[in-house]
Design a protein around this motif. Structure first.
Motif, mmCIF file in Angstrom:
data_model
loop_
_atom_site.group_PDB
_atom_site.id
_atom_site.type_symbol
_atom_site.label_atom_id
_atom_site.label_comp_id
_atom_site.label_asym_id
_atom_site.label_seq_id
_atom_site.Cartn_x
_atom_site.Cartn_y
_atom_site.Cartn_z
ATOM 1 N N LYS A 114 1.056 -0.936 0.216
ATOM 2 C CA LYS A 114 -0.081 -0.493 -0.084
ATOM 3 C C LYS A 114 0.952 1.169 0.580
ATOM 4 O O LYS A 114 0.673 2.223 -0.154
ATOM 5 C CB LYS A 114 -1.007 0.040 0.938
ATOM 6 C CG LYS A 114 -1.917 -0.894 1.281
ATOM 7 C CD LYS A 114 -2.472 -0.724 2.930
ATOM 8 C CE LYS A 114 -2.030 -1.330 3.809
ATOM 9 N NZ LYS A 114 -1.396 -2.089 3.453
ATOM 10 N N THR A 115 1.653 1.428 1.271
ATOM 11 C CA THR A 115 2.902 2.779 0.925
ATOM 12 C C THR A 115 3.644 2.699 -0.384
ATOM 13 O O THR A 115 4.061 3.652 -0.762
ATOM 14 C CB THR A 115 3.320 2.756 2.121
ATOM 15 O OG1 THR A 115 2.315 2.142 3.663
ATOM 16 C CG2 THR A 115 3.877 3.056 3.029
ATOM 17 N N THR A 116 3.799 1.519 -0.439
ATOM 18 C CA THR A 116 5.013 1.816 -1.665
ATOM 19 C C THR A 116 3.520 2.396 -2.638
ATOM 20 O O THR A 116 4.373 3.174 -3.734
ATOM 21 C CB THR A 116 5.600 0.209 -2.052
ATOM 22 O OG1 THR A 116 6.243 0.067 -0.888
ATOM 23 C CG2 THR A 116 6.778 0.891 -2.809
ATOM 24 N N ALA A 137 -2.914 7.157 7.030
ATOM 25 C CA ALA A 137 -3.830 6.703 8.075
ATOM 26 C C ALA A 137 -3.686 5.383 8.979
ATOM 27 O O ALA A 137 -4.653 5.297 9.445
ATOM 28 C CB ALA A 137 -5.124 7.068 7.636
ATOM 29 N N ASP A 138 -2.707 5.371 8.149
ATOM 30 C CA ASP A 138 -1.795 4.213 9.097
ATOM 31 C C ASP A 138 -1.092 4.432 10.275
ATOM 32 O O ASP A 138 -0.248 4.299 10.574
ATOM 33 C CB ASP A 138 -1.366 3.101 7.612
ATOM 34 C CG ASP A 138 -0.712 2.281 9.021
ATOM 35 O OD1 ASP A 138 -0.812 1.349 10.480
ATOM 36 O OD2 ASP A 138 0.780 1.622 8.751
ATOM 37 N N THR A 139 -1.975 4.584 11.322
ATOM 38 C CA THR A 139 -1.443 5.074 12.657
ATOM 39 C C THR A 139 -0.836 4.303 13.760
ATOM 40 O O THR A 139 -1.042 4.619 14.622
ATOM 41 C CB THR A 139 -2.436 5.786 13.645
ATOM 42 O OG1 THR A 139 -4.243 5.320 13.958
ATOM 43 C CG2 THR A 139 -2.979 7.262 12.395
ATOM 44 N N PHE A 140 -1.894 3.323 13.884
ATOM 45 C CA PHE A 140 -1.615 1.393 14.401
ATOM 46 C C PHE A 140 0.563 1.523 14.279
ATOM 47 O O PHE A 140 1.163 0.964 15.577
ATOM 48 C CB PHE A 140 -1.602 0.394 13.746
ATOM 49 C CG PHE A 140 -2.018 -0.859 14.215
ATOM 50 C CD1 PHE A 140 -2.701 -0.725 15.739
ATOM 51 C CD2 PHE A 140 -0.720 -1.603 13.449
ATOM 52 C CE1 PHE A 140 -2.280 -2.321 16.227
ATOM 53 C CE2 PHE A 140 -0.923 -2.551 14.718
ATOM 54 C CZ PHE A 140 -2.029 -2.887 16.138
ATOM 55 N N ARG A 141 1.482 1.234 12.940
ATOM 56 C CA ARG A 141 2.310 1.343 12.940
ATOM 57 C C ARG A 141 3.403 1.944 13.049
ATOM 58 O O ARG A 141 3.007 2.980 12.621
ATOM 59 C CB ARG A 141 2.732 0.235 11.903
ATOM 60 C CG ARG A 141 3.704 -1.099 11.770
ATOM 61 C CD ARG A 141 3.348 -1.567 10.989
ATOM 62 N NE ARG A 141 3.750 -0.916 8.991
ATOM 63 C CZ ARG A 141 4.498 -0.640 8.231
ATOM 64 N NH1 ARG A 141 5.547 -0.774 9.504
ATOM 65 N NH2 ARG A 141 4.531 -0.635 8.036
ATOM 66 N N ALA A 142 4.132 2.396 14.456
ATOM 67 C CA ALA A 142 5.196 3.523 14.496
ATOM 68 C C ALA A 142 5.915 3.738 13.148
ATOM 69 O O ALA A 142 6.007 4.740 12.822
ATOM 70 C CB ALA A 142 6.192 2.448 15.736
ATOM 71 N N ASP A 146 6.536 7.999 8.901
ATOM 72 C CA ASP A 146 8.727 7.823 8.394
ATOM 73 C C ASP A 146 8.444 7.176 7.392
ATOM 74 O O ASP A 146 8.810 7.420 6.198
ATOM 75 C CB ASP A 146 8.920 7.058 9.257
ATOM 76 C CG ASP A 146 9.112 7.635 10.931
ATOM 77 O OD1 ASP A 146 8.862 8.495 10.824
ATOM 78 O OD2 ASP A 146 9.453 6.824 11.820
ATOM 79 N N GLN A 147 7.981 6.192 7.011
ATOM 80 C CA GLN A 147 8.219 5.445 5.490
ATOM 81 C C GLN A 147 7.395 6.794 4.404
ATOM 82 O O GLN A 147 7.448 5.987 3.227
ATOM 83 C CB GLN A 147 7.186 3.841 5.796
ATOM 84 C CG GLN A 147 8.022 3.173 4.729
ATOM 85 C CD GLN A 147 6.689 1.682 4.817
ATOM 86 O OE1 GLN A 147 6.220 1.750 5.834
ATOM 87 N NE2 GLN A 147 6.997 1.470 3.746
ATOM 88 N N LEU A 148 5.966 6.590 4.639
ATOM 89 C CA LEU A 148 4.956 7.793 4.488
ATOM 90 C C LEU A 148 5.593 8.089 4.199
ATOM 91 O O LEU A 148 5.696 9.323 2.930
ATOM 92 C CB LEU A 148 3.394 8.070 4.433
ATOM 93 C CG LEU A 148 3.186 7.847 3.728
ATOM 94 C CD1 LEU A 148 2.302 7.082 2.036
ATOM 95 C CD2 LEU A 148 1.442 8.684 4.317
ATOM 96 N N VAL A 189 -4.591 7.976 0.451
ATOM 97 C CA VAL A 189 -5.236 7.997 2.234
ATOM 98 C C VAL A 189 -4.150 6.392 1.991
ATOM 99 O O VAL A 189 -5.165 5.819 1.594
ATOM 100 C CB VAL A 189 -6.474 7.461 2.511
ATOM 101 C CG1 VAL A 189 -6.102 7.230 3.361
ATOM 102 C CG2 VAL A 189 -6.825 9.331 1.617
ATOM 103 N N ASP A 190 -3.267 6.601 2.520
ATOM 104 C CA ASP A 190 -2.864 5.307 3.468
ATOM 105 C C ASP A 190 -3.416 4.436 4.517
ATOM 106 O O ASP A 190 -3.651 5.406 5.201
ATOM 107 C CB ASP A 190 -1.134 5.149 3.609
ATOM 108 C CG ASP A 190 -0.247 4.419 3.811
ATOM 109 O OD1 ASP A 190 -0.695 3.357 2.982
ATOM 110 O OD2 ASP A 190 0.695 4.528 4.294
ATOM 111 N N THR A 191 -3.522 3.057 4.759
ATOM 112 C CA THR A 191 -4.152 2.437 5.383
ATOM 113 C C THR A 191 -3.768 1.137 6.036
ATOM 114 O O THR A 191 -2.472 1.244 5.643
ATOM 115 C CB THR A 191 -5.632 2.272 5.158
ATOM 116 O OG1 THR A 191 -5.691 1.270 4.498
ATOM 117 C CG2 THR A 191 -6.968 3.163 4.835
HETATM 118 MG MG LIG Z 1 2.209 0.695 4.897
#
Ligand SMILES: [Mg+2]
Ligand SMILES: Nc1nc2c(ncn2[C@@H]2O[C@H](COP(=O)(O)OP(=O)(O)OP(=O)(O)O)[C@@H](O)[C@H]2O)c(=O)[nH]1
Length: 303
Positions: A114-116, A137-142, A146-148, A189-191
């Motif tokens: 997704k992020t890629t 909007a992926d607030t779950f993974r720390a 940063d990746q986005l 929107v990234d999830t």
């Molecule tokens: Mg991702």
């Protein structure tokens, strides 16, 4: 390697396997039911799905009765035509807003890409001179933000993010508000791909979409389910789950450069009626293209 080369190299393993299996038992003329069984089996092994494999079998049988399969190439051209027609029954074009921001939400299990894919899409749009917001909007993974942020920087997009653990709906809301206020062309929107439970994840996705719709009634213009092409038939059950929760409108199949068999694109289209709209063939920013049914069908069966 160019996109096209990577794409063809990726699918060439599948086409080679298919050819070997099928041609090992092929003899021109009236095709036996033994042969048709083996053909169907080889297609299912390529992840094409039972329905599509049956459709191909029927068409091959029909052509064979008309004595139209006189060579290996006749056989593969019938198969290519059937796959192309399955893939062309649905509209593979990405929808855009007629006015105001175009909003895409990307969903999918963790690690699917997704992020890629958001990074690649952001780059595509900024290269076209469009302004782009990416919403974390992926607030779950720390590390997700940063990746986005790295992709945003690479592509020249603006990132909207909140603290880790915050409400993804609030991130989406901010992104849309900001896009409307600043006349931004595209919002991606990234999830999250994983939460404590699958139920939580689906509820969260529903909420993100609801929030977006409240601000822009015809958005999101696409809900793109990102599927790792190497996951095979598992992709089909993933698609069903996300379809119900998030109203998926299109698929992006990633990692077609790897060990993916590629057939999953056909299975999803045939079984679920959802069009594949994008394909990813690598980790680079340029490794994304619109899905081309004809090119795909040819690559699947080409020598
Ligand atoms: Mg991702
Ligand atoms: N070879 C190849 N690798 C890819 C492709 N797309 C993504 N990847 C890789 O797959 C891995 C996961 O990609 P992400 O974009 O982080 O996946 P994600 O869906 O955002 O994952 P989560 O945020 O954990 O849910 C990364 O190492 C990517 O570089 C592709 O088309 N080809």
């Amino acid at each position: 390697m160019s996109f096209l080369e990577k794409f063809k190299v990726g699918l060439s393993k599948t086409s080679k396997n298919l050819r070997e299996k099928v041609l090992g038992v092929f003899s021109p003329g009236k095709l036996s039911s033994d042969f048709l069984d083996q053909l169907e089996e080889a297609l299912i092994e390529a992840d094409i799905g039972i329905e599509a494999a049956m459709a191909i079998r029927e068409q091959v049988q029909e052509e064979s009765r008309k004595n139209a399969i006189r060579s290996e190439e006749d056989l593969f051209s019938v198969m290519t035509r059937v796959v192309e027609s399955i893939l062309s029954e649905v509209d593979a074009h990405l929808k855009t807003a007629s006015s105001g921001p175009t909003v895409y939400v990307l969903v999918g299990v963790n690690g699917s890409g997704k992020t890629t894919t958001i990074g690649k899409l952001a780059k595509r749009f900024t290269s076209q001179g469009k302004s782009v917001i990416v919403a974390a909007a992926d607030t779950f993974r720390a590390a997700a933000e940063d990746q986005l942020a790295v992709w945003a920087k690479r592509s020249g997009a603006t990132i909207i993010s909140h603290q880790e653990g915050s409400d993804p709906g609030a991130v989406a809301f901010d992104a849309i508000k900001s896009a409307l206020a600043r006349n931004v062309d595209v919002v991606l929107v990234d999830t999250a791909g994983r939460l404590q439970t699958k139920k939580n994840l689906m509820e969260e996705l529903r909420k993100v979409i609801r929030v977006i719709k409240r601000e822009i009634p015809d958005a999101p213009h696409e809900v793109i389910l990102v599927i790792d092409g190497t996951t095979g038939q598992n992709g089909l059950s993933q698609a069903k789950v996300f379809m119900e929760a998030a109203g998926v409108t299109g698929i992006c199949v990633t990692k077609l450069d790897g060990t993916s068999k590629g057939g999953i694109a056909v299975a999803i289209t045939k079984d679920l009626g959802i069009p594949v709209k994008l394909v990813g063939v690598g980790e680079g920013i340029e490794d994304l293209r619109d899905f081309d049914p004809s090119l795909f069908a040819k690559a699947l069966f080409e020598r």
